[in-house]
Write a protein that holds these residues in place. Structure first.
Motif, mmCIF file in Angstrom:
data_model
loop_
_atom_site.group_PDB
_atom_site.id
_atom_site.type_symbol
_atom_site.label_atom_id
_atom_site.label_comp_id
_atom_site.label_asym_id
_atom_site.label_seq_id
_atom_site.Cartn_x
_atom_site.Cartn_y
_atom_site.Cartn_z
ATOM 1 N N PRO A 83 18.875 31.182 5.796
ATOM 2 C CA PRO A 83 17.866 32.316 5.244
ATOM 3 C C PRO A 83 18.225 32.230 3.208
ATOM 4 O O PRO A 83 19.199 32.054 2.628
ATOM 5 C CB PRO A 83 17.916 33.658 5.719
ATOM 6 C CG PRO A 83 19.442 33.746 6.141
ATOM 7 C CD PRO A 83 19.593 31.794 6.020
ATOM 8 N N VAL A 84 17.170 32.820 2.486
ATOM 9 C CA VAL A 84 17.520 32.681 0.999
ATOM 10 C C VAL A 84 17.199 34.196 0.251
ATOM 11 O O VAL A 84 16.381 34.782 0.883
ATOM 12 C CB VAL A 84 16.380 32.169 0.460
ATOM 13 C CG1 VAL A 84 16.592 31.755 -1.558
ATOM 14 C CG2 VAL A 84 16.184 30.569 0.790
ATOM 15 N N ALA A 85 18.259 33.789 -0.141
ATOM 16 C CA ALA A 85 18.582 35.546 -0.654
ATOM 17 C C ALA A 85 17.952 35.914 -2.105
ATOM 18 O O ALA A 85 17.449 34.767 -2.291
ATOM 19 C CB ALA A 85 20.523 35.981 -0.983
ATOM 20 N N PRO A 86 17.713 36.895 -2.007
ATOM 21 C CA PRO A 86 16.944 37.376 -3.375
ATOM 22 C C PRO A 86 17.458 36.860 -4.555
ATOM 23 O O PRO A 86 18.428 36.952 -4.988
ATOM 24 C CB PRO A 86 16.620 38.681 -3.570
ATOM 25 C CG PRO A 86 16.897 38.928 -1.249
ATOM 26 C CD PRO A 86 18.470 38.213 -0.741
ATOM 27 N N GLY A 87 16.860 36.154 -5.682
ATOM 28 C CA GLY A 87 17.172 35.298 -6.752
ATOM 29 C C GLY A 87 17.770 33.903 -6.666
ATOM 30 O O GLY A 87 17.466 33.235 -7.467
ATOM 31 N N ALA A 88 17.919 33.527 -5.281
ATOM 32 C CA ALA A 88 18.276 32.000 -5.222
ATOM 33 C C ALA A 88 16.495 31.225 -4.317
ATOM 34 O O ALA A 88 15.875 32.298 -4.199
ATOM 35 C CB ALA A 88 18.865 31.600 -4.146
ATOM 36 N N ASP A 89 16.358 30.315 -4.405
ATOM 37 C CA ASP A 89 14.374 29.388 -4.160
ATOM 38 C C ASP A 89 14.934 28.174 -3.114
ATOM 39 O O ASP A 89 14.265 28.372 -2.072
ATOM 40 C CB ASP A 89 14.424 28.789 -5.218
ATOM 41 C CG ASP A 89 14.009 30.088 -6.551
ATOM 42 O OD1 ASP A 89 13.939 31.240 -6.589
ATOM 43 O OD2 ASP A 89 13.190 29.375 -7.239
ATOM 44 N N PHE A 90 16.060 28.029 -2.900
ATOM 45 C CA PHE A 90 16.432 26.595 -1.923
ATOM 46 C C PHE A 90 17.781 27.070 -1.183
ATOM 47 O O PHE A 90 18.885 27.089 -2.473
ATOM 48 C CB PHE A 90 15.792 26.108 -2.120
ATOM 49 C CG PHE A 90 16.229 25.216 -3.517
ATOM 50 C CD1 PHE A 90 17.606 24.262 -3.071
ATOM 51 C CD2 PHE A 90 15.751 25.570 -5.023
ATOM 52 C CE1 PHE A 90 18.330 23.861 -4.133
ATOM 53 C CE2 PHE A 90 16.137 24.450 -5.654
ATOM 54 C CZ PHE A 90 17.109 24.030 -5.482
ATOM 55 N N ILE A 91 17.469 26.766 -0.638
ATOM 56 C CA ILE A 91 19.158 26.310 0.108
ATOM 57 C C ILE A 91 19.430 24.252 0.897
ATOM 58 O O ILE A 91 18.340 24.743 1.257
ATOM 59 C CB ILE A 91 20.025 27.229 0.583
ATOM 60 C CG1 ILE A 91 20.240 28.552 -0.127
ATOM 61 C CG2 ILE A 91 21.776 26.785 0.943
ATOM 62 C CD1 ILE A 91 20.506 29.572 0.643
ATOM 63 N N GLN A 92 19.982 24.238 0.589
ATOM 64 C CA GLN A 92 19.941 23.095 1.665
ATOM 65 C C GLN A 92 21.739 22.558 2.016
ATOM 66 O O GLN A 92 22.393 22.361 0.730
ATOM 67 C CB GLN A 92 19.642 21.505 1.093
ATOM 68 C CG GLN A 92 19.724 20.090 1.826
ATOM 69 C CD GLN A 92 19.082 18.758 0.635
ATOM 70 O OE1 GLN A 92 19.441 18.627 -0.364
ATOM 71 N NE2 GLN A 92 17.608 18.863 1.589
ATOM 72 N N VAL A 93 22.346 22.122 2.966
ATOM 73 C CA VAL A 93 23.571 21.388 3.299
ATOM 74 C C VAL A 93 23.444 20.089 3.593
ATOM 75 O O VAL A 93 22.928 19.883 4.226
ATOM 76 C CB VAL A 93 23.987 22.654 4.146
ATOM 77 C CG1 VAL A 93 25.698 22.442 4.399
ATOM 78 C CG2 VAL A 93 24.196 23.627 4.166
ATOM 79 N N VAL A 94 24.384 19.508 2.888
ATOM 80 C CA VAL A 94 24.592 17.714 3.356
ATOM 81 C C VAL A 94 26.190 17.726 3.595
ATOM 82 O O VAL A 94 26.913 17.625 2.356
ATOM 83 C CB VAL A 94 24.357 16.874 1.792
ATOM 84 C CG1 VAL A 94 24.397 15.470 2.376
ATOM 85 C CG2 VAL A 94 23.155 17.659 1.084
#
Length: 469
Positions: A81-92
């Motif tokens: 899930p993306v919290a308010p203020g952030a646009d994207f998340i990715q784990v590598v």
């Protein structure tokens, strides 16, 4: 080549530089505001950009730290899930495979290869992972899962707001700054014009004032600023100039009249001598000619001395004992008609020129000798309240009418013209004495006396003089 161009550039700059005060003031004010506005614009844009960048970094950092803690706890979901203020998340993971991602990055390859250095908690940079028109602020955080594998969490925030704010602010400044500069230039031009309008009126009036129109005065504006003070000072200066010119013209006319009389008498006497060449008449004739010549010589010397006083030529000055000066002057006088009684206070020291102050005293004593009946008194004392030295010459003559107490100090003034001429006075002695007193920052006045005339000179005491008890 450079040496040749330098004078040309200087001449060109002088030609382009505005000549009027109004134009220079407008140009200067506009330039100062332009510099200040430019500096303020850069500061505003820099501060706004830095604040928005910091906000984006903080939002991305908070999101990355949150997901990093989930990864370390082994509770990392596939869809983040993306919290308010952030646009994207990715784990590598360490092999470059996407372990989890936000919905908008599902199915996309790893967005970046940048990872924190060994021992570092996070790395931050700006990039365009989506090939979008706006940059992204990306934070990379490394976390260790319960299986001892290392994953890198990428969280990003779009800099769309920062870019749009920069663009809007730049456009606003680009439109508003020229309008503000134009307003400043117009207001400065108008205010300067109103401020200089009285100056132009003063200039026009002064240009019309000539030697035959010294009665004219410059207009004084209804204000309390520097221009009004300038106008008042100019009018005071014109008053002094008119007074000086009037006095000069009167002096020239009186001097011409006074010089013409002895010259006419001399010519008459010489013509009589030529018409009657009798040797027996020559002694009386030569005696009369010599007397008129001496009178003419004295008059010329007085006129020259007045001219030097008017020119305010610098003379040597120093501390003088007024009582000693009076004693020396009295000792040098021979053949006085009336004996002079002196009452001299010791220790009265003034600053002045000995020769000129001796001339002042001599003129006062000569005036008293011409008019006194049987008694002349010279007194020197100190006025403790005014811290001045007082020199008084009084006689028992006919006195001075109240209406003439100031007029007797005018040049070529005689209260009894025929009597003064017979006694040798030309009407310059008291005028010279007052001018000498004025040059010594003192005064010379005629004051009431019960039995004749009383002329009083007041001079400031020397700073080196001892305190009067």
């Amino acid at each position: 080549m450079t040496r040749r161009l330098r004078p040309t550039v200087v001449r060109l700059a002088r030609r382009l530089w505005p000549g009027s005060v109004r134009a220079r003031a407008t140009l200067g004010a506009t330039a100062v505001v332009a510099l200040a506005l430019t500096a303020a614009s850069f500061a505003l844009l820099g501060t706004l950009h830095a604040n928005l960048q910091r906000s984006a970094k903080e939002a991305a950092t908070e999101q990355a730290d949150t997901v990093g803690r989930l990864a370390a706890q082994g509770r990392l979901p596939d869809l983040l899930p993306v919290a308010p203020g952030a646009d994207f998340i990715q784990v590598v993971d360490a092999d470059g495979r996407v372990v989890a991602a936000s919905q908008n990055l599902t199915g996309r390859p790893p967005i970046g290869h940048l990872r924190p250095d060994e021992g570092a908690l996070r790395a931050t940079w700006s990039g365009e992972p989506f090939h979008d028109e706006h940059r992204q602020r990306i934070v990379a955080v490394t976390a260790t899962t319960p299986g001892s594998s290392t994953v890198t969490v990428y969280a990003g925030t779009s800099l769309r707001d920062a870019d749009q704010a920069d663009e809007i602010t730049s456009v606003a400044l680009g439109i508003g700054a020229p309008l503000l500069l134009a307003t400043v230039a117009l207001v400065t031009w108008w205010v300067t014009g109103r401020a200089l309008r009285p100056v132009e009126a003063i200039r026009s009036e002064v240009a019309e004032i000539t030697g035959h129109a010294l009665h004219r005065r410059v207009p004084v504006p209804d204000s309390r600023d520097e221009v009004a003070r300038l106008a008042r000072t100019m009018n005071v200066t014109l008053d002094r100039l008119e007074d000086a010119v009037v006095r000069q013209r009167r002096f020239i006319a009186d001097a011409s009249h006074e010089l013409r009389s002895p010259i006419t008498v001399l010519r008459t006497q010489l013509e009589v001598a030529l018409a009657h060449p009798d040797p027996e008449l020559w002694p009386d004739l030569v005696s009369e000619v010599l007397e008129d010549t001496i009178r003419l010589q004295d008059l010329a010397a007085d006129l020259l001395f007045l001219a030097r006083l008017d020119a305010a030529e610098p003379v040597e000055s120093g501390p003088l004992d007024l009582a000693d000066l009076c004693r020396t002057t009295l000792a040098a006088r021979h053949g006085d008609r009336i004996r002079i009684d002196a009452r001299l206070e010791e220790g009265v020291t003034i600053e002045g020129n000995r020769s000129r102050l001796t001339r002042l005293l001599t003129n006062l004593l000569d005036n008293a000798q011409r008019h006194a009946g049987q008694h002349i008194e010279l007194a020197v004392h100190t006025d403790r309240a005014a811290h001045t030295a007082v020199l008084e010459v009084s006689d028992d003559g006919p006195g001075i009418p109240d209406a003439d107490r100031d007029r007797i100090f005018e040049r070529f003034t005689r209260l009894d013209d025929a009597r003064s001429r017979d006694l040798g006075g030309a009407g310059l002695g008291l005028a010279i004495a007052r001018d000498i007193a004025g040059h010594h920052h003192g005064t010379l006045t005629a004051e009431p006396h019960p039995h004749g005339a009383r002329i009083v000179t007041r001079l400031p005491l020397s700073p080196q003089a001892p305190e009067v008890p």
